[in-house]
Write a protein that holds these residues in place. Sequence first.
Motif, PDB file in Angstrom:
ATOM      1  N   ASP A   1     -51.048  -8.744  56.971  1.00 30.18           N
ATOM      2  CA  ASP A   1     -50.366 -10.040  57.086  1.00 30.18           C
ATOM      3  C   ASP A   1     -50.466 -10.866  55.813  1.00 30.18           C
ATOM      4  OD1 ASP A   1     -50.134  -9.269  59.749  1.00 30.18           O
ATOM      5  OD2 ASP A   1     -51.980 -10.314  60.290  1.00 30.18           O
ATOM      6  N   ALA A   2     -51.373 -10.497  54.920  1.00 36.03           N
ATOM      7  CA  ALA A   2     -51.593 -11.308  53.715  1.00 36.03           C
ATOM      8  C   ALA A   2     -51.748 -10.386  52.511  1.00 36.03           C
ATOM      9  CB  ALA A   2     -52.825 -12.180  53.900  1.00 36.03           C
ATOM     10  N   LEU A   3     -50.629  -9.869  52.020  1.00 41.50           N
ATOM     11  CA  LEU A   3     -50.661  -8.957  50.876  1.00 41.50           C
ATOM     12  C   LEU A   3     -50.366  -9.679  49.570  1.00 41.50           C
ATOM     13  CD1 LEU A   3     -48.800  -5.910  52.451  1.00 41.50           C
ATOM     14  CD2 LEU A   3     -51.244  -6.112  51.969  1.00 41.50           C
ATOM     15  N   ASP A   4     -50.140 -10.995  49.635  1.00 41.94           N
ATOM     16  CA  ASP A   4     -49.764 -11.731  48.432  1.00 41.94           C
ATOM     17  C   ASP A   4     -50.963 -11.940  47.508  1.00 41.94           C
ATOM     18  OD1 ASP A   4     -50.656 -14.854  49.013  1.00 41.94           O
ATOM     19  OD2 ASP A   4     -50.255 -13.665  50.811  1.00 41.94           O
ATOM     20  N   ALA A   5     -50.670 -12.165  46.246  1.00 42.65           N
ATOM     21  CA  ALA A   5     -51.703 -12.284  45.219  1.00 42.65           C
ATOM     22  C   ALA A   5     -52.575 -13.531  45.391  1.00 42.65           C
ATOM     23  CB  ALA A   5     -51.049 -12.267  43.838  1.00 42.65           C
ATOM     24  N   VAL A   6     -52.040 -14.589  45.993  1.00 45.37           N
ATOM     25  CA  VAL A   6     -52.854 -15.791  46.220  1.00 45.37           C
ATOM     26  C   VAL A   6     -53.988 -15.447  47.193  1.00 45.37           C
ATOM     27  CG1 VAL A   6     -52.877 -18.142  47.158  1.00 45.37           C
ATOM     28  CG2 VAL A   6     -51.019 -17.422  45.665  1.00 45.37           C
ATOM     29  N   HIS A   7     -53.671 -14.647  48.207  1.00 45.72           N
ATOM     30  CA  HIS A   7     -54.693 -14.192  49.148  1.00 45.72           C
ATOM     31  C   HIS A   7     -55.747 -13.347  48.420  1.00 45.72           C
ATOM     32  CE1 HIS A   7     -56.553 -12.788  52.848  1.00 45.72           C
ATOM     33  NE2 HIS A   7     -56.459 -11.563  52.370  1.00 45.72           N
ATOM     34  N   VAL A   8     -55.304 -12.486  47.521  1.00 45.54           N
ATOM     35  CA  VAL A   8     -56.227 -11.653  46.737  1.00 45.54           C
ATOM     36  C   VAL A   8     -57.172 -12.554  45.936  1.00 45.54           C
ATOM     37  CG1 VAL A   8     -56.405  -9.973  44.855  1.00 45.54           C
ATOM     38  CG2 VAL A   8     -54.640  -9.699  46.603  1.00 45.54           C
ATOM     39  N   ALA A   9     -56.626 -13.600  45.327  1.00 48.32           N
ATOM     40  CA  ALA A   9     -57.455 -14.531  44.552  1.00 48.32           C
ATOM     41  C   ALA A   9     -58.519 -15.162  45.456  1.00 48.32           C
ATOM     42  CB  ALA A   9     -56.588 -15.608  43.903  1.00 48.32           C
ATOM     43  N   GLN A  10     -58.107 -15.578  46.658  1.00 50.41           N
ATOM     44  CA  GLN A  10     -59.067 -16.168  47.601  1.00 50.41           C
ATOM     45  C   GLN A  10     -60.141 -15.162  47.991  1.00 50.41           C
ATOM     46  OE1 GLN A  10     -56.234 -17.307  50.590  1.00 50.41           O
ATOM     47  NE2 GLN A  10     -55.943 -19.356  49.742  1.00 50.41           N
TER      48      GLN A  10
ATOM     49  N   VAL B   1     -55.369 -14.101  38.481  1.00 50.71           N
ATOM     50  CA  VAL B   1     -54.962 -12.941  39.274  1.00 50.71           C
ATOM     51  C   VAL B   1     -53.450 -12.787  39.105  1.00 50.71           C
ATOM     52  CG1 VAL B   1     -54.794 -11.961  41.594  1.00 50.71           C
ATOM     53  CG2 VAL B   1     -56.845 -13.243  40.926  1.00 50.71           C
ATOM     54  N   PHE B   2     -53.041 -11.663  38.556  1.00 49.20           N
ATOM     55  CA  PHE B   2     -51.627 -11.452  38.237  1.00 49.20           C
ATOM     56  C   PHE B   2     -50.986 -10.491  39.230  1.00 49.20           C
ATOM     57  CE2 PHE B   2     -52.936 -13.699  34.675  1.00 49.20           C
ATOM     58  CZ  PHE B   2     -51.842 -14.081  33.923  1.00 49.20           C
ATOM     59  N   LYS B   3     -49.801 -10.909  39.710  1.00 47.13           N
ATOM     60  CA  LYS B   3     -49.048 -10.030  40.606  1.00 47.13           C
ATOM     61  C   LYS B   3     -48.048  -9.236  39.774  1.00 47.13           C
ATOM     62  CE  LYS B   3     -46.356 -14.085  42.030  1.00 47.13           C
ATOM     63  NZ  LYS B   3     -46.052 -14.960  43.175  1.00 47.13           N
ATOM     64  N   THR B   4     -47.734  -8.054  40.262  1.00 48.00           N
ATOM     65  CA  THR B   4     -46.810  -7.157  39.573  1.00 48.00           C
ATOM     66  C   THR B   4     -45.488  -7.167  40.327  1.00 48.00           C
ATOM     67  OG1 THR B   4     -48.678  -5.763  38.937  1.00 48.00           O
ATOM     68  CG2 THR B   4     -46.477  -4.770  38.786  1.00 48.00           C
ATOM     69  N   LEU B   5     -44.437  -7.600  39.652  1.00 46.99           N
ATOM     70  CA  LEU B   5     -43.108  -7.660  40.255  1.00 46.99           C
ATOM     71  C   LEU B   5     -42.191  -6.689  39.521  1.00 46.99           C
ATOM     72  CD1 LEU B   5     -42.872 -11.550  40.497  1.00 46.99           C
ATOM     73  CD2 LEU B   5     -43.477  -9.971  42.325  1.00 46.99           C
TER      74      LEU B   5
ATOM     75  N   CYS C   1     -45.507  -9.275  35.083  1.00 45.37           N
ATOM     76  CA  CYS C   1     -46.829  -9.623  35.614  1.00 45.37           C
ATOM     77  C   CYS C   1     -47.023 -11.125  35.414  1.00 45.37           C
ATOM     78  CB  CYS C   1     -47.920  -8.855  34.888  1.00 45.37           C
ATOM     79  SG  CYS C   1     -47.774  -7.072  35.075  1.00 45.37           S
ATOM     80  N   ILE C   2     -47.164 -11.831  36.538  1.00 37.60           N
ATOM     81  CA  ILE C   2     -47.284 -13.287  36.479  1.00 37.60           C
ATOM     82  C   ILE C   2     -48.453 -13.744  37.349  1.00 37.60           C
ATOM     83  CG2 ILE C   2     -44.810 -13.585  36.021  1.00 37.60           C
ATOM     84  CD1 ILE C   2     -44.560 -14.566  38.977  1.00 37.60           C
ATOM     85  N   PRO C   3     -48.984 -14.953  37.076  1.00 34.63           N
ATOM     86  CA  PRO C   3     -50.097 -15.457  37.884  1.00 34.63           C
ATOM     87  C   PRO C   3     -49.726 -15.563  39.363  1.00 34.63           C
ATOM     88  CG  PRO C   3     -49.820 -16.797  35.923  1.00 34.63           C
ATOM     89  CD  PRO C   3     -48.629 -15.874  35.995  1.00 34.63           C
ATOM     90  N   ALA C   4     -50.727 -15.348  40.212  1.00 35.53           N
ATOM     91  CA  ALA C   4     -50.556 -15.350  41.670  1.00 35.53           C
ATOM     92  C   ALA C   4     -49.874 -16.602  42.189  1.00 35.53           C
ATOM     93  CB  ALA C   4     -51.918 -15.192  42.337  1.00 35.53           C
ATOM     94  N   ASP C   5     -50.175 -17.737  41.572  1.00 33.74           N
ATOM     95  CA  ASP C   5     -49.689 -19.018  42.089  1.00 33.74           C
ATOM     96  C   ASP C   5     -48.411 -19.499  41.414  1.00 33.74           C
ATOM     97  OD1 ASP C   5     -50.856 -19.479  39.633  1.00 33.74           O
ATOM     98  OD2 ASP C   5     -52.119 -21.140  40.313  1.00 33.74           O
ATOM     99  N   ARG C   6     -47.727 -18.613  40.709  1.00 33.02           N
ATOM    100  CA  ARG C   6     -46.490 -19.002  40.019  1.00 33.02           C
ATOM    101  C   ARG C   6     -45.306 -18.198  40.537  1.00 33.02           C
ATOM    102  NH1 ARG C   6     -48.045 -20.180  34.264  1.00 33.02           N
ATOM    103  NH2 ARG C   6     -49.685 -21.718  34.489  1.00 33.02           N
TER     104      ARG C   6
END
Length: 156
Positions: free
Chosen positions: A28-37, A46-50, A63-68
């Motif tokens: 339910d929470a695969l997003d990078a913000v969750h990973v950072a938490q 924490v950078f997500k790969t798009l 590759c951009i920051p989780a919260d952007r």
Amino acid sequence: MAHKTNACRLLDQKKIPYTLHEYTFSEDALDAVHVAQETGQDPGKVFKTLVANGDKTGHLVACIPADRTLDLKKLAKISGNKKCELIHVKDLEKITGYIRGGCSPIGMKKLFPTFLDQSADQKTPIFISAGKRGLQVALAPENLLEITRGRMTPLT
């Protein structure tokens, strides 16, 4: 300790230093913000790969920051495209070899043009997916650029 992923094997092969960080993930929470938490890291590190598709160049990686949020116009301009759009999540594994929540810019099926948001410049290390849900790799931004033959640029 977690099993080595393609990303880890490539980093080892190139003798690039990194550390692995395991975390608990949920479907339910695969997003990078969750990973950072989960990892206790600043979401800006924490950078997500798009993965996107450019109208002229084909697939490319951002590759951009989780919260952007990715600015697709900036990505298109820097990559030599008129426009870019994110690929559909159902196509991710076929294109990259990775699944959502475990997509690393390192060790994809092909080496796609890779762009790292310039905010990574002030941060060492940065955290990216190690190619498997529940596993992050921490490394210096310049090492990520080296292994992906990437380029640092404003993307958000």
